[in-house]
Design a protein around this motif. Structure first.
Motif, PDB file in Angstrom:
ATOM      1  N   PHE A 199      -8.300 -46.509  21.962  1.00  0.00           N
ATOM      2  CA  PHE A 199      -8.709 -47.687  21.521  1.00  0.00           C
ATOM      3  C   PHE A 199      -9.767 -48.345  22.504  1.00  0.00           C
ATOM      4  O   PHE A 199      -9.591 -48.313  23.567  1.00  0.00           O
ATOM      5  CB  PHE A 199      -7.556 -48.912  21.420  1.00  0.00           C
ATOM      6  CG  PHE A 199      -6.618 -48.668  20.445  1.00  0.00           C
ATOM      7  CD1 PHE A 199      -6.922 -49.321  19.227  1.00  0.00           C
ATOM      8  CD2 PHE A 199      -5.494 -48.011  20.782  1.00  0.00           C
ATOM      9  CE1 PHE A 199      -6.034 -49.149  18.178  1.00  0.00           C
ATOM     10  CE2 PHE A 199      -4.561 -48.120  19.600  1.00  0.00           C
ATOM     11  CZ  PHE A 199      -4.898 -48.336  18.338  1.00  0.00           C
ATOM     12  N   ALA A 222      -4.103 -44.462  23.673  1.00  0.00           N
ATOM     13  CA  ALA A 222      -2.605 -44.567  23.189  1.00  0.00           C
ATOM     14  C   ALA A 222      -2.201 -43.390  22.756  1.00  0.00           C
ATOM     15  O   ALA A 222      -0.814 -43.118  23.025  1.00  0.00           O
ATOM     16  CB  ALA A 222      -2.985 -45.596  21.876  1.00  0.00           C
ATOM     17  N   VAL A 282       0.706 -45.144  16.472  1.00  0.00           N
ATOM     18  CA  VAL A 282      -0.593 -44.797  16.497  1.00  0.00           C
ATOM     19  C   VAL A 282      -0.747 -43.359  15.938  1.00  0.00           C
ATOM     20  O   VAL A 282      -1.520 -42.801  15.200  1.00  0.00           O
ATOM     21  CB  VAL A 282      -1.227 -44.930  17.758  1.00  0.00           C
ATOM     22  CG1 VAL A 282      -2.760 -44.076  17.973  1.00  0.00           C
ATOM     23  CG2 VAL A 282      -1.483 -46.372  18.265  1.00  0.00           C
TER      24      VAL A 282
END
Ligand code: ATP
Ligand code: MG
Lengths: 343, 370, 327
Positions: free
Chosen positions: A15, A24, A50
């Motif tokens: 991110f 992540a 994710v």
């Protein structure tokens, strides 16, 4: 016939935030076998969702897949690297829902508030069955609702999500996801938002349906009990990385990574008389601007100054089929093998 | 070890930043909001010290310069020489013998350097003390930066005074709305039940009335013989009659939200009385929302006052506000002849825009976790 | 559902009654009553004042009664269709207002329609293509629309039209069609005059609607149900319009409630500046000459129109959004 249906290799997802790059998912690899279930377990924020979103290319900016492969083996043995596809292209859309379906964390929020259950279910059925008639689609929807144990399905089709309970919504989600006979079902904590009895019912239901329809599953949860029940193989995630991977029996019998061990100790055991449950001290660090070090270093009781704080260990096969990421078991530094191979 | 400390520091930054810090960080990043803040600070400075910034008495009729156009501030003279000190040319008036219309041409032979902090005739600062220093001026001759109106009054000085009035109408009006909004919203949200029902219905009713016709009717009904100060307050009261409604709604909504929270219940159990709970615990916890609503309410007040005055039923001369000044620019013919009469409109638009930008930035900042 | 509509209807009736009280107060506010103004006007024009006629008028409007009784007389007269007389025009208020109602309603509704037709697509576009050029233009125009008071916009557009197209957009008709009977040419002439008032009246509403549409769509796009729908393999465009846009339209629909007052408000002041033949402009003239029966009735008409419009939009909203429960 290869047994693998999905193979994720060294997946990285970031991110891009104002505070920096948040890693992540940081080099995750696993494979899911036909008609088997891979359970992924880990604390909140370790990158489970994710990972799941990345597989179907549903990660939205500021999130981005930075590298790695997501190989999907379709029925006719074709291999597609999902990571290379256009995120909204024709190809990935053909796979979404039809080949790989997904069930999300919060059932209530995952249904459109202004459309009836029926309209939403039928939309997807019609989408993947072009040329089907409306009433046929309705038949399928009714059938599926019946199967997942929704009472009075004909009436439910006319209902809006807010008129249903959370458990009911999750059943609807499952029914919708299964209505197109997917080969792989990704479940992202499907029972977290529900109370315990409903949770048990839903898990039983899913096991049943899996056996019946011959699906593979990627089952994400942070509940060890659930993992014990559904999974064939287990991957333990911590801070965007898989720290331990083995079959479900071994993980409970002989957890090796310090994190997994602590995780096991934090669960009450039937019959044993513990005064207090162990907890894992500290919180998961935010993976922004972390240098090379073991992610668990700050919370690990076996941590060694020097090796653990300066280098991050690689995932190595300690015993046959049992992978651990820890220097304690003679792990080498990450990247070492690759660079050694190059020489 | 240093690395570890580094990591921890980074984490801390992410986690531990207080709500106010996060808000400030977010606000400072909002460029438009910062610009709005700066412009407003400037405008309010002009308004507060309008006597000082004005170049002459705003009521003084310069009978020799009726409808004179704005004089340009120059640095380079007709011969191409550069002057470090800005200057204006003199003005000479010519009368068209046929149309009897006055025109003005710059007299390039007269160079009037602009002086700062000049001594002028005595005036009363804030109507209280005598003063005789003004921000800008020329030694002699005309000095009309924005031109003059049909009575030969200097538009620049008039705009300065109008800034004071127009900007304070917004503030006073919002203050009234704020008080009304807090009281009624507070009662409504805190006590709930029947009172809440009644207040909510009243608010809905007031909000469903088109404001301008109502304002117009009320403003037109003000007695003709009232003092200007009475009119001023009457107009602000009229404007805030509708303005308090939305504020009351914000207060009520937030109160209902906050009322259930643990710290309020804790305070109640500890025996704090209602007033203490409201002022010590509830108000601070949604101050940010109030500030946002207030910031966004002020421009509406300003537009309302300007509109009413423009139509001739708001503030009345000799009080000047932007709207009163714009009365002179009511028809297209005058504007074509004397376009500078629209200068006050620029101030209105800039002020209202700035408030909106500021409000937007504050609103974003008030939700730092979003 | 039925009971909700009924409640809402009763609430509207109560509001109208309240508003009639406000209008009555407005009529009574200026010093002196209608009759003394009327007598003064008659005397000024040199006519003889017939005491018997004065007496009958006094009785008709209940001017010798106490305030609250006078209110009931006024309401009773109104229900009979007698809205009082305008001494300024020397005509019954009813005739005056009736002649302007069609134009008022037409201008407001057309503006309303236009506002939504422009605001919704642009709002959607600027949300979907966030930070694109169109988004910036929409944002800037939105701010200008918010910050520019209607009357200033009207002034600027008038000057602009005169300079560029060489005709003055004041009024709704050119002089030659002003009192002409309806014909195709007159209709075309009106169409030519309509854009300016519509833009002026609609500008600020359009600006805020675009912002509402944009921000609520931006919120909706991030919702779980959108990801879920995407995970089912829906095309982006279909997905966008069927789910988040559909949900984001709800706040837009509910905005009709405040758009009505805003548009009528804007229409009033615009009508004055642009000299439109609507109730708003009539009211302004009446206020300036303290022709209070006319002014009060205008206010009453404008608000009742708004209240009815809001009522209808609320009913529409209930039909559109299943989440609203009727309690
Ligand atoms: N949209 C986003 N923007 C920024 N950071 C995000 C976003 N989504 C997830 N993250 C970050 O990515 C990391 C992994 O998040 P993820 O949602 O995968 O956790 P999770 O393992 O699913 O946790 P949970 O059990 O709470 O669902 C977290 O540090 C989170 O803060
Ligand atoms: Mg998650």
């Amino acid at each position: 016939m290869p047994d693998t249906i999905l193979e994720v290799k060294n997946l990285k997802a970031c991110f891009h935030l104002d505070e920096g790059q948040l890693r992540a998912v940081d080099g995750v690899s696993f494979a899911i076998q036909r008609e088997e279930t891979l359970g992924v377990i880990g604390e909140s924020g370790c990158g489970k969702s994710v990972t799941a979103l990345s597989i179907l290319r549903l990660l939205m900016p500021p999130g981005k897949i930075e590298g790695g492969e997501i190989l999907y083996y379709s029925d006719d043995n074709q291999v597609t690297d999902l990571a290379k596809l256009h995120p909204n292209g024709e190809q990935i859309r053909k796979i979404r829902g039809k080949e790989i379906a997904m069930i999300f964390q919060e059932p209530m929020a995952s249904l459109s508030p202004v459309h009836t259950i029926g309209a939403q279910m039928m939309e997807f059925i019609l989408l993947h069955n072009p040329g089907m008639k409306k009433n046929e689609a309705q038949e399928i929807a009714l059938d599926m609702l019946n199967k997942v144990g929704v009472s009075n399905p004909a009436l439910r089709l006319q209902n809006y999500p807010h008129q249903l309970s959370g458990g009911m919504c999750q059943r609807v989600m499952i029914a919708t996801a299964l209505s197109c006979n997917p080969r792989l079902l990704i479940c992202d904590e499907p029972t977290t938002a529900l109370d315990v009895t409903v949770q048990a019912q839903i898990i039983d239901l899913m096991e049943e349906l899996q056996a019946e329809m011959g699906m593979s599953m990627l089952y994400i949860t942070h509940d060890l009990g659930v993992i014990a029940e559904v999974a064939d193989e287990v991957a333990v995630m911590y801070l965007g990385k898989i720290v331990e991977k083995c079959d479900v029996k071994t993980i409970f019998k002989k957890p090796m990574h310090p994190y997994t061990q602590r995780l096991m100790q934090s669960v009450p055991k039937l019959g044993s008389r513990q005064e207090m449950l162990d907890t894992i001290e500290g919180t998961v660090p935010i993976p922004i601007g972390m240098g090379a070090q073991c992610g668990f270093y700050s919370r690990c009781s076996h941590a060694e100054e020097g090796s653990c704080s300066r280098r991050s260990p690689a995932l190595v096969e300690v015993e046959p089929g049992h992978f651990v990421r820890c220097f304690k078991y003679g792990s080498v530094e990450e990247g070492y093998l690759e660079s050694a191979n190059q020489i | 070890m240093t690395k570890q400390a580094d990591v921890i520091q980074k984490e801390e930054k992410y986690y531990v930043a207080t709500q106010w810090q996060l808000m400030r960080q977010k606000f400072v990043k909002h460029k438009l909001a910062m610009a709005g803040l700066v412009v407003l600070a400037l405008l309010y400075t002009l308004g507060i010290f309008s006597d000082f910034f004005a170049t002459q008495d705003y009521q003084k009729r310069n009978t020799r310069y009726i409808n004179a156009p704005p004089q340009r501030i120059r640095f380079i003279d007709a011969d191409g020489h550069f002057h470090l000190r800005p200057f204006v040319y003199g003005l000479t008036q010519e009368m068209d013998p046929e149309t009897w219309r006055r025109t003005y041409v710059e007299d390039t032979s007269v160079i009037q350097p602009i002086r700062f902090f000049v001594r002028t005739d005595t005036y009363k600062f804030w109507g209280l003390f005598d003063a005789n220093i003004r921000f800008m001026g020329v030694d002699e001759g005309p000095f009309f930066l924005f031109g003059t109106d049909g009575s030969g009054r200097d538009l620049f000085s008039r705009v300065m005074y109008a800034t004071r009035i127009s900007l304070t109408v917004g503030l006073v009006g919002v203050f009234l709305s704020f008080v009304l909004g807090c009281v009624f919203g507070g009662i409504s949200g805190y006590y709930g039940g029947k009172i809440d029902m009644v207040i909510q219905r009243v608010i809905e009713f007031l909000l469903s009335i088109p404001t301008i016709p109502l304002w117009m009717a009320l403003a037109a009904a003000l007695p003709k013989d009232w003092e200007t100060i009475q009119i001023y307050f009457a107009i602000t009261i009229i404007l805030s009659m509708v303005g308090w409604c939305s504020l009351a709604r914000v207060v009520r909504g937030k109160l209902l939200e906050v009322k259930q929270k643990d710290f309020v219940i804790a305070a109640k159990l500890a025996g704090a009385n209602d007033w203490q709970i409201i002022t010590r615990h509830l108000l601070p916890s949604f101050m940010s929302y109030l500030i946002v609503s207030i910031t966004l309410a002020i421009p509406n007040m300003i537009i309302g006052e300007t509109a009413l005055s423009f139509l001739g039923i708001g503030l009345r001369p000799p009080v000047v506000s932007w709207g009163v000044l714009l009365q002179d620019a009511q028809n297209v013919r005058t504007i074509n002849l004397h376009p500078w009469l629209l200068i006050p409109a620029v101030f209105v638009v800039v002020a209202v825009l700035s408030f909106n930008f500021l409000g937007d930035g504050l609103r974003d900042a008030a939700d730092p976790y979003k | 559902m039925g009971s909700y509509i009924f409640n809402r209807f009763c609430y509207m009736l109560i509001s109208i009654v309240l508003m009639s009280v406000v209008a009555f107060i407005i009529i009574q506010l200026p010093p002196g009553d209608y009759l003394s103004s009327y007598i003064m006007q008659l005397q000024a024009s040199g006519e003889r004042v017939d005491p018997a006629q004065v007496e009958s008028l006094r009785r008709q409007y209940g001017l010798d009664l106490p305030m609250y009784q006078r209110y009931f007389v006024w309401v009773k007269n109104m229900l009979r269709g007698d809205f009082g007389r305008s001494f300024d025009w020397n005509m019954p208020v009813r005739t005056l207002i009736a002649s302007r109602i069609p134009m008022t309603v037409a201008v407001s509704l057309v503006t309303m329609l236009f506002t939504y037709l422009v605001a919704i697509p642009f709002g959607i576009y600027s949300a979907v293509k966030q930070y694109s050029i169109v988004d910036y233009i929409v944002t800037v125009l939105g701010f200008v629309g918010l910050a520019m008071p209607n009357f200033l916009l009207a002034l600027f557009l008038m000057i602009f039209f005169q300079r560029v197209f060489g005709f003055s957009p004041g009024g709704l008709f050119s002089p030659e069609y002003l009192n002409a009977p309806w014909s195709f040419a007159r209709f075309v002439d009106m169409l030519k005059h309509l854009p300016v008032p519509i833009i002026v009246i609609g500008a600020s509403g359009m600006a805020s609607l675009m912002r509402v549409m944009r921000s609520s769509l931006l919120d909706e796009i991030k919702m779980k149900y959108v990801t879920n729908a995407r995970a089912k393999g829906l095309k982006e465009r279909v997905l966008l319009f069927r789910y988040p846009v559909r949900v984001a339209l709800n706040p837009i629909l509910s905005s009709i409630g405040w758009m009505f007052p805003q548009i009528l408000s804007g229409a009033t002041i615009t009508a004055i500046v642009l000299n439109l033949p609507t109730v708003g402009a009539l009211m302004y003239r009446a206020l300036l000459s303290q022709d209070m029966y006319l002014a009060g009735t205008c206010v009453l008409f404008l608000t009742v129109f708004t209240l009815v419009g809001t009522f209808i939009s609320d009913i529409l909203l209930v039909c559109a959004d299943p989440r609203i429960r009727f309690d």
